[in-house]
Write a protein that holds these residues in place. Structure first.
Motif, PDB file in Angstrom:
ATOM      1  N   SER A 158       5.110   0.822  -2.583  1.00  0.00           N
ATOM      2  CA  SER A 158       4.778   2.044  -3.311  1.00  0.00           C
ATOM      3  C   SER A 158       5.495   3.213  -2.653  1.00  0.00           C
ATOM      4  N   PHE A 159       5.825   4.209  -3.467  1.00  0.00           N
ATOM      5  CA  PHE A 159       6.575   5.356  -2.970  1.00  0.00           C
ATOM      6  C   PHE A 159       5.813   6.665  -3.134  1.00  0.00           C
ATOM      7  N   ASP A 160       4.591   6.611  -3.612  1.00  0.00           N
ATOM      8  CA  ASP A 160       3.799   7.822  -3.761  1.00  0.00           C
ATOM      9  C   ASP A 160       2.331   7.492  -3.554  1.00  0.00           C
ATOM     10  N   ASP A 219       0.413  13.849  -3.956  1.00  0.00           N
ATOM     11  CA  ASP A 219      -0.050  12.496  -3.640  1.00  0.00           C
ATOM     12  C   ASP A 219      -1.560  12.372  -3.812  1.00  0.00           C
ATOM     13  N   ALA A 250       0.894   5.663   0.707  1.00  0.00           N
ATOM     14  CA  ALA A 250       2.314   5.716   1.054  1.00  0.00           C
ATOM     15  C   ALA A 250       2.593   6.842   2.033  1.00  0.00           C
ATOM     16  N   ASP A 263       4.210   6.361   5.652  1.00  0.00           N
ATOM     17  CA  ASP A 263       5.418   7.113   6.007  1.00  0.00           C
ATOM     18  C   ASP A 263       5.260   7.781   7.367  1.00  0.00           C
ATOM     19  N   GLU A 290      -1.287   1.102  -2.171  1.00  0.00           N
ATOM     20  CA  GLU A 290      -0.261   2.133  -2.027  1.00  0.00           C
ATOM     21  C   GLU A 290       0.617   1.935  -0.801  1.00  0.00           C
ATOM     22  N   THR A 291       0.227   1.069   0.102  1.00  0.00           N
ATOM     23  CA  THR A 291       1.092   0.758   1.242  1.00  0.00           C
ATOM     24  C   THR A 291       1.940  -0.479   0.973  1.00  0.00           C
TER      25      THR A 291
END
Length: 247
Positions: free
Chosen positions: A194-196, A51, A200, A204, A190-191
């Motif tokens: 997004s998954f990476d 990441d 993110a 998570d 990225e928030t």
């Protein structure tokens, strides 16, 4: 001396963080030790390196794209008054607009991959660099331009030996400031769908209520910002030695 003061500032910040964590005694504010241990666990598992690399690539690609367009346009606007008069109204209107609100539109148009994040960073950084470069180019002394013309009529030589060296310190300073903006925009991007990336990863941890892991990812994002800021500072000290003032 600089390293000593940086270490002292870091110690004070960590001590304040630790004291506040103990005072509040809430799970959403773990101690620095717990956060750094979570940072270590993320790094050991391998997710952090992946990441971190993705986020670094997005910031560099967005900033590089912004620079490719801002550098020639900013210098041209600074030296050509007609061009500046033509484009300045558009810049005055578009520069203050909070461009992060355009992210949903970019996602719809470009998908959920790297493109909308890179483009958003590029768009925001572009205007910051453009204004600085334009103003720096406009401030080149007339006598310096006259002396350059007496030596050579070549515009390439004038750009290489006068315009670029004159604007370079301002450009690098603007890039250092833009790094903070780029990393902040990166986190927001990225928030959002997004998954990476580190953003993110932070989200998570928050959603799982693993606050130590969340702070570990925040530490990683902070280190990314510090790394980029110091990298440009190193380039500035190396490329602009002639304008460096010790003290």
């Amino acid at each position: 001396m600089k390293h000593k003061t940086a270490l002292l500032a870091t110690f004070i910040l960590l001590a304040g963080w630790h004291g506040l964590s103990l005072l509040m005694d809430k799970p959403f504010l773990p101690t620095p030790l717990a956060s750094f241990l979570a940072f270590y666990d993320l790094a050991r598992e391998g997710a952090l390196a992946k990441d971190f690399t993705i986020s670094l690539m997005r910031v560099l690609a967005g900033t590089g794209l912004a620079l490719v367009f801002a550098l020639p346009l900013g210098l041209a606007m600074g030296r050509k008054k007609q061009l500046n008069r033509l484009l300045d109204p558009f810049i005055s209107i578009l520069y203050p607009v909070p461009k992060v609100v355009l992210l949903p539109i970019f996602v719809v148009l470009l998908g959920l991959g790297n493109a909308p994040k890179i483009f958003l960073i590029a768009l925001i950084v572009f205007f910051q660099l453009l204004v600085v470069l334009r103003d720096a180019a406009a401030a080149v002394p007339a006598e310096s331009l006259l002396a350059m013309r007496m030596l050579s009529d070549s515009r390439i030589q004038a750009f290489r030996h006068l315009l670029l060296p004159w604007c370079l310190p301002d450009l690098l300073t603007a890039l250092r400031v833009s790094m903070g903006t780029a990393v902040s925009v990166l986190f927001f991007a990225e928030t959002f769908a997004s998954f990476d990336g580190l953003g993110a990863l932070i989200l998570d941890g928050m959603e799982r209520r693993d606050y130590a892991a969340m702070y570990g990812a925040i530490i990683a994002l902070s280190l990314l910002g510090v790394f980029l800021y110091e990298l440009i500072g190193l380039a500035e000290r190396h490329l602009c030695r002639w304008k460096r003032v010790d003290g």
